[in-house]
Design a protein around this motif. Structure first.
Motif, PDB file in Angstrom:
ATOM      1  N   ARG A  15      32.922  33.849  39.033  1.00 42.67           N
ATOM      2  CA  ARG A  15      32.058  34.737  38.245  1.00 42.67           C
ATOM      3  C   ARG A  15      32.843  35.830  37.521  1.00 42.67           C
ATOM      4  O   ARG A  15      32.262  36.803  37.042  1.00 42.67           O
ATOM      5  CB  ARG A  15      31.001  35.364  39.161  1.00 42.67           C
ATOM      6  N   MET A  16      34.173  35.680  37.433  1.00 47.44           N
ATOM      7  CA  MET A  16      35.012  36.712  36.828  1.00 47.44           C
ATOM      8  C   MET A  16      35.409  36.412  35.384  1.00 47.44           C
ATOM      9  O   MET A  16      36.258  37.100  34.811  1.00 47.44           O
ATOM     10  CB  MET A  16      36.274  36.909  37.673  1.00 47.44           C
ATOM     11  N   GLY A  17      34.826  35.382  34.785  1.00 44.65           N
ATOM     12  CA  GLY A  17      35.118  35.103  33.388  1.00 44.65           C
ATOM     13  C   GLY A  17      36.560  34.730  33.120  1.00 44.65           C
ATOM     14  O   GLY A  17      37.136  35.123  32.103  1.00 44.65           O
ATOM     15  N   GLY A  18      37.157  33.976  34.033  1.00 44.18           N
ATOM     16  CA  GLY A  18      38.530  33.528  33.842  1.00 44.18           C
ATOM     17  C   GLY A  18      39.579  34.438  34.439  1.00 44.18           C
ATOM     18  O   GLY A  18      40.774  34.134  34.390  1.00 44.18           O
ATOM     19  N   ILE A  19      39.181  35.561  35.012  1.00 45.84           N
ATOM     20  CA  ILE A  19      40.128  36.492  35.630  1.00 45.84           C
ATOM     21  C   ILE A  19      40.251  36.161  37.116  1.00 45.84           C
ATOM     22  O   ILE A  19      39.243  35.982  37.804  1.00 45.84           O
ATOM     23  CB  ILE A  19      39.640  37.950  35.477  1.00 45.84           C
ATOM     24  N   ASN A  20      41.462  36.069  37.631  1.00 48.70           N
ATOM     25  CA  ASN A  20      41.679  35.953  39.068  1.00 48.70           C
ATOM     26  C   ASN A  20      41.540  37.348  39.651  1.00 48.70           C
ATOM     27  O   ASN A  20      42.429  38.199  39.498  1.00 48.70           O
ATOM     28  CB  ASN A  20      43.071  35.383  39.360  1.00 48.70           C
ATOM     29  N   LYS A  21      40.414  37.619  40.319  1.00 55.75           N
ATOM     30  CA  LYS A  21      40.116  38.998  40.703  1.00 55.75           C
ATOM     31  C   LYS A  21      41.117  39.570  41.687  1.00 55.75           C
ATOM     32  O   LYS A  21      41.274  40.799  41.759  1.00 55.75           O
ATOM     33  CB  LYS A  21      38.696  39.103  41.257  1.00 55.75           C
ATOM     34  N   GLN A  22      41.801  38.721  42.460  1.00 54.77           N
ATOM     35  CA  GLN A  22      42.764  39.259  43.413  1.00 54.77           C
ATOM     36  C   GLN A  22      43.914  39.976  42.712  1.00 54.77           C
ATOM     37  O   GLN A  22      44.535  40.868  43.293  1.00 54.77           O
ATOM     38  CB  GLN A  22      43.313  38.142  44.310  1.00 54.77           C
ATOM     39  N   PHE A  23      44.197  39.589  41.456  1.00 59.37           N
ATOM     40  CA  PHE A  23      45.308  40.190  40.721  1.00 59.37           C
ATOM     41  C   PHE A  23      44.842  41.126  39.614  1.00 59.37           C
ATOM     42  O   PHE A  23      45.671  41.703  38.901  1.00 59.37           O
ATOM     43  CB  PHE A  23      46.198  39.091  40.147  1.00 59.37           C
ATOM     44  N   LYS A 213      36.743  50.282  33.712  1.00 56.52           N
ATOM     45  CA  LYS A 213      36.955  49.857  32.334  1.00 56.52           C
ATOM     46  C   LYS A 213      38.409  50.023  31.901  1.00 56.52           C
ATOM     47  O   LYS A 213      38.943  49.212  31.155  1.00 56.52           O
ATOM     48  CB  LYS A 213      36.031  50.645  31.387  1.00 56.52           C
ATOM     49  N   GLU A 214      39.049  51.090  32.396  1.00 53.10           N
ATOM     50  CA  GLU A 214      40.438  51.294  31.986  1.00 53.10           C
ATOM     51  C   GLU A 214      41.380  50.284  32.617  1.00 53.10           C
ATOM     52  O   GLU A 214      42.536  50.152  32.212  1.00 53.10           O
ATOM     53  CB  GLU A 214      40.894  52.715  32.352  1.00 53.10           C
ATOM     54  N   ASP A 215      40.895  49.552  33.645  1.00 53.34           N
ATOM     55  CA  ASP A 215      41.754  48.598  34.335  1.00 53.34           C
ATOM     56  C   ASP A 215      41.358  47.154  34.105  1.00 53.34           C
ATOM     57  O   ASP A 215      41.945  46.255  34.689  1.00 53.34           O
ATOM     58  CB  ASP A 215      41.716  48.865  35.854  1.00 53.34           C
ATOM     59  N   CYS A 216      40.349  46.901  33.268  1.00 55.79           N
ATOM     60  CA  CYS A 216      39.923  45.522  33.055  1.00 55.79           C
ATOM     61  C   CYS A 216      41.103  44.684  32.570  1.00 55.79           C
ATOM     62  O   CYS A 216      41.857  45.105  31.681  1.00 55.79           O
ATOM     63  CB  CYS A 216      38.794  45.461  32.018  1.00 55.79           C
ATOM     64  N   ALA A 217      41.269  43.533  33.180  1.00 56.05           N
ATOM     65  CA  ALA A 217      42.396  42.680  32.811  1.00 56.05           C
ATOM     66  C   ALA A 217      42.297  42.320  31.331  1.00 56.05           C
ATOM     67  O   ALA A 217      41.251  41.932  30.841  1.00 56.05           O
ATOM     68  CB  ALA A 217      42.410  41.427  33.669  1.00 56.05           C
TER      69      ALA A 217
END
Length: 372
Positions: A15-23, A213-217
């Motif tokens: 559900r992260m839109g292609g982002i690996n949330k762990q990183f 928001k400032e840290d969104c991959a």
């Protein structure tokens, strides 16, 4: 007393839109590392075990070392379910007195919450953080209509870390049962679980909207292309690998056409110019230079800008010699220079069927994905 925390990070981030949330970054630190640091900094925790996807294990190991996580006992492969991942992690904690289980995607866990849960676990045998519900909850029917309203006062939401005396947790792991959290598994076995005051700030990263928001991959894509002519009395170096052949590539440096394309792709992704700008052929310092060494410098520049290589897809255009026996060595050499896993580097070789360069030279293209 041995108090282990099992950090579960084996999910696929669907559900992260292609982002690996762990990183993904929170406060400039990867989510999994920020979660682990909370337990590293807790004097009550003696050991950390992380369950992760096999493709993430090496990167997490390196990040733990980079961020000074000294309590890490090991990283184990995650399982097909949350409970299965917990079983894998628990297998490395057989000498534990207390087991805590935490979602790797809850990076905001505080030392105060860890202490509260452990204190109640020592008293009651099992304890989990809970919060009262703010919204009214509805039952629903199969047609999507309201089917009743439960008493909100009798409901709560729960978080992690959840803590259990080791002998109870062992019974839970051996039961063969499955549940959506460890407390649910305990309940199936008739184990009473103490509800301890949770922390509203202890949110779980589930979608990209949960990231600051400032840290969104952020992702940047670059494209690189290079070509060099074949000439006598030159070594043939491609992808950091010296290939036996009667001709080599002509150039100011070692003329590694593949690595040059990779560097241009990485620089282009951040609009930092090309290799001619950074390593001009008018500078004698770069005469005969090792391109892999230059790639390491480009990678350091990328890291300084807050990015890392997520993927490189490269194609070499060469009529001769045959490159298939050297492809894996090229991938390994480039991956090592970029500080990424070899699975992130694709190298393919093709020909132009006698057209184009027609054996006079060798060309290479690279598409690069950088992630913040």
């Amino acid at each position: 007393m041995k108090t282990y925390v099992l950090i579960l990070a084996g999910g696929e981030s669907r559900r992260m839109g292609g982002i690996n949330k762990q990183f993904a970054l929170v406060g400039g630190v990867p989510v999994i590392i920020k979660s682990a640091l909370a337990f590293e900094n807790s004097p009550e925790i003696t050991d950390i075990v992380i369950a992760a996807r096999e493709c993430d294990m090496d990167r997490i190991q390196a990040l733990c070392a980079e961020h000074g996580i000294t309590k890490l006992r090991c990283i184990v492969p995650g399982g097909s379910s949350r409970t299965d991942s917990a079983r894998h992690a628990f297998s490395a904690a057989e000498d534990a007195d207390i087991i805590m289980v935490h979602d790797g995607a809850r990076p905001y866990v505080s030392g105060e919450l860890i202490s509260r849960i452990l204190r109640d676990c020592m008293t009651y045998g099992a304890a989990i953080p809970s919060l009262p519900l703010k919204d009214t909850v509805k039952f629903t029917d199969s047609d999507g209509f309201s089917a009743g309203t439960p008493d909100r006062a009798a409901l709560c939401s729960v978080q992690t870390p959840q803590a259990f005396r080791a002998e109870l947790y062992r019974d839970m792991m051996l039961s063969g049962k499955e549940a959506t959290d460890d407390a649910g598994l305990a309940e199936l076995l008739g184990i009473k679980v103490k509800l301890t005051e949770g922390d509203p700030g202890n949110i779980k990263i589930t979608t990209a909207d949960d990231l600051p928001k400032e840290d969104c991959a952020m992702f940047r894509i670059g494209h690189g292309y290079d070509v060099h002519i074949l000439a006598p009395d030159r070594k043939l170096v491609i992808g950091g690998v010296t290939i036996p052949y009667e001709l080599g590539l002509l150039g100011h440096s070692d003329a590694d056409v593949l690595v040059h394309a990779v560097m241009d792709a990485m620089l282009g992704a951040l609009a930092l110019g090309d290799i001619g700008k950074h390593f001009p052929d008018s500078d004698p310092a770069y005469k005969g230079a090792d391109s892999i060494g230059l790639l390491k410098r480009v990678n350091a520049l990328i890291r300084e800008k807050g990015y890392r290589v997520s993927n490189l897809d490269c194609t070499i255009n060469a009529e001769r010699p045959k490159l298939a026996p050297y492809i894996m060595q090229m991938r390994e050499s480039i991956a090592a220079a970029c500080g990424c896993d070899v699975s992130c580097v694709s190298v393919k070789a093709t020909t132009e069927e006698g057209l184009g360069l027609a054996g006079k030279g060798i060309g290479a293209v690279c598409v690069c994905l950088l992630s913040k």
